[in-house]
Design an enzyme around this catalytic site. Sequence first.
Site, PDB file in Angstrom:
ATOM      1  N   LYS A 208       0.901  -1.234   0.038  1.00  0.00           N
ATOM      2  CA  LYS A 208      -0.096  -0.052  -0.009  1.00  0.00           C
ATOM      3  C   LYS A 208       0.834   1.307   0.010  1.00  0.00           C
ATOM      4  CE  LYS A 208      -3.798   2.095   2.665  1.00  0.00           C
ATOM      5  NZ  LYS A 208      -4.789   2.106   3.676  1.00  0.00           N
ATOM      6  N   GLU A 214       9.719  -5.554   4.331  1.00  0.00           N
ATOM      7  CA  GLU A 214      10.125  -6.864   4.087  1.00  0.00           C
ATOM      8  C   GLU A 214       9.697  -7.115   2.529  1.00  0.00           C
ATOM      9  OE1 GLU A 214       8.370  -7.330   8.229  1.00  0.00           O
ATOM     10  OE2 GLU A 214       8.097  -5.895   6.555  1.00  0.00           O
ATOM     11  N   GLY A 269      -4.925  -2.526   4.279  1.00  0.00           N
ATOM     12  CA  GLY A 269      -4.165  -3.399   3.830  1.00  0.00           C
ATOM     13  C   GLY A 269      -4.714  -4.960   4.017  1.00  0.00           C
ATOM     14  N   ARG A 270      -5.371  -5.318   5.333  1.00  0.00           N
ATOM     15  CA  ARG A 270      -5.878  -6.765   5.285  1.00  0.00           C
ATOM     16  C   ARG A 270      -7.097  -6.921   5.063  1.00  0.00           C
ATOM     17  NH1 ARG A 270      -4.959  -3.367   9.775  1.00  0.00           N
ATOM     18  NH2 ARG A 270      -6.824  -3.180  11.214  1.00  0.00           N
ATOM     19  N   GLU A 355      -5.173  -8.289  13.904  1.00  0.00           N
ATOM     20  CA  GLU A 355      -4.746  -6.748  13.746  1.00  0.00           C
ATOM     21  C   GLU A 355      -5.840  -5.707  13.802  1.00  0.00           C
ATOM     22  OE1 GLU A 355      -1.172  -6.526  10.825  1.00  0.00           O
ATOM     23  OE2 GLU A 355      -2.861  -5.302   9.829  1.00  0.00           O
ATOM     24  N   HIS A 386      -6.543 -35.071  14.962  1.00  0.00           N
ATOM     25  CA  HIS A 386      -5.423 -35.588  15.481  1.00  0.00           C
ATOM     26  C   HIS A 386      -4.114 -34.761  15.826  1.00  0.00           C
ATOM     27  CE1 HIS A 386      -7.150 -39.371  13.818  1.00  0.00           C
ATOM     28  NE2 HIS A 386      -7.732 -38.556  12.954  1.00  0.00           N
ATOM     29  N   LYS A 517       8.199  -1.693  13.095  1.00  0.00           N
ATOM     30  CA  LYS A 517       8.971  -1.652  11.903  1.00  0.00           C
ATOM     31  C   LYS A 517       9.770  -0.312  12.294  1.00  0.00           C
ATOM     32  CE  LYS A 517       4.777  -2.236   9.036  1.00  0.00           C
ATOM     33  NZ  LYS A 517       3.967  -1.607   7.947  1.00  0.00           N
TER      34      LYS A 517
END
Length: 552
Positions: A208, A214, A269-270, A355, A386, A517
């Site tokens: 964005k 990253e 963003g999410r 978030e 399991h 960040k």
Amino acid sequence: MKYVNLMQTRSWNILKNHFDIMKNVHLRDLFLLDSNRFKKFSIYFENEILVDFSKNRITENTLKYLLDLAQEMNVKQAIQSMFSGEKINETENRSVLHIALRNRQNSPIFVDNYNIMFEVNHVLKKMKDFSESVITGKWKGYTGKSISDIINIGIGGSDLGPYMVTEALRPYKNHLNIHYVSNIDGTHLAEVLKKINPETTIFLIASKTFTTEETITNANSSKIWFLRYSKDKSSLDKHFFALSANIQNALDFGINIKNIFQFWDWVGGRFSLWSSAGLSIILSIGFKNFEKFLNGAHSMDNHFYNSEYKKNIPIILALISIWYANFFGSETEAIFPYDQYMHRFSAYFQQSNMESNGKSVDKKGQKISYQTGPIIWGEPGTNGQHAFFQLIHQGTKLIPSDFIVPIISHNHLKNHHIKLICNFLAQTKALAFGTAEKSFAKESTFFKKNIKNFNQIDKNFLFKECIGNQPTNSILIRKITPYNLGALIALYEHKIFVQGHLLNIFSFDQWGVELGKILAKNIYKNFSNIENDQVLDSSTQGLISFYKSFHK
């Protein structure tokens, strides 16, 4: 909009008193007392999705009091504020309009007196044209070859969302190979680069702000790797694309203006997979299927906006979540998709919910004394059965869970799917009702072999007893299609929104993420011999020194 502390409402006080009645009630008793629970506590969405919330520790009175809370907290007004473009993300002075990205009626939506649907439709058309040129082979790489591989470079919502959807919709996938790179750990990128040919690969840089550490680190390394082969910067125009709200930063990186697919600051963003950040989805399943995906989400938007409280699926699921977190003291919620294609669904909503609602300060800036966002987790069934289901069945935690399953499978392997459905049904039944001594003994091979008198069961039974009373929602979907997946994702998005409103928090910022960040950038200066006035604690400084001792 008026901010209300839910603990100061009349409805909350009624719920507190009601909880004293409900806290020790078992789901077995609720079903024995009311044979119509399923009918009363289930809702159909367009005959495509059934949401059964009857296996929850609620009565008709509970639901009434919860719905009264929604009324008192003006949930409908909050919904209208979001849909109308009001700047409900106040800490960043932004609207929250992912619903505009799937506004299939194309009705006007205004931000600062501008109808944003013009730009939304322009970018959609651009994505359509580009994706079709790539899928049909018309778009050529720098050596004249058609594209075979797509690498989406992003993190958070720019990775989890598109990756989850392309995996969930694999049955609709075309011939293109889609890869996702998110981790700044060089291994992630290196392993993907081993698999691809630079002549036939395009890179989608999804960020964005186009500053995410990253993403930009991986993008720069990809560019360096690519140029080692092409030897010509002009070849970047055939292979590198930006999905971003920051046009200038994308240009500075070296992206051609024609290769920038814009989205906007009113897209979180999410919640961005509906925007150009979802270009990898279109390249995987084609634009027609992506339109169906948008259509499904838009239908859920209409349901959310228009349905009365007692028939509104996102509102009811949000209220039930608040009920468990703030009265029963549950701290987590699990999501179990019984569909292997949806193996990233839980992870996606882990980010979206945690978030959004992982906050401890209310909209007035006051510390909160109640539970806010739950911890979200989960894995696909039947694998989870399991692994960690043992804790839910016999542990000490209350873990409300959502079970999701398609009625029709994309893969018809003899009796696989009916066995999957049986496991789905068995788990929700077992979690709700557990085992009673006599009924358990009669069904148990162990007891049949080892105990002659079923009425005299020794203490060994205690190790096998399952108390039950673990709440679940069952979500049955006719089939996992682009339309139905779009509706399901939108359902959970709106649930998160309602939770945030009821909790009186700002759900659409993430300052905790930003702190990490900032600190990482400052610490990086210690490794790069750049002057830095930051004073480090002894632990961090000691760890840095130990690391450096291996790199002298």
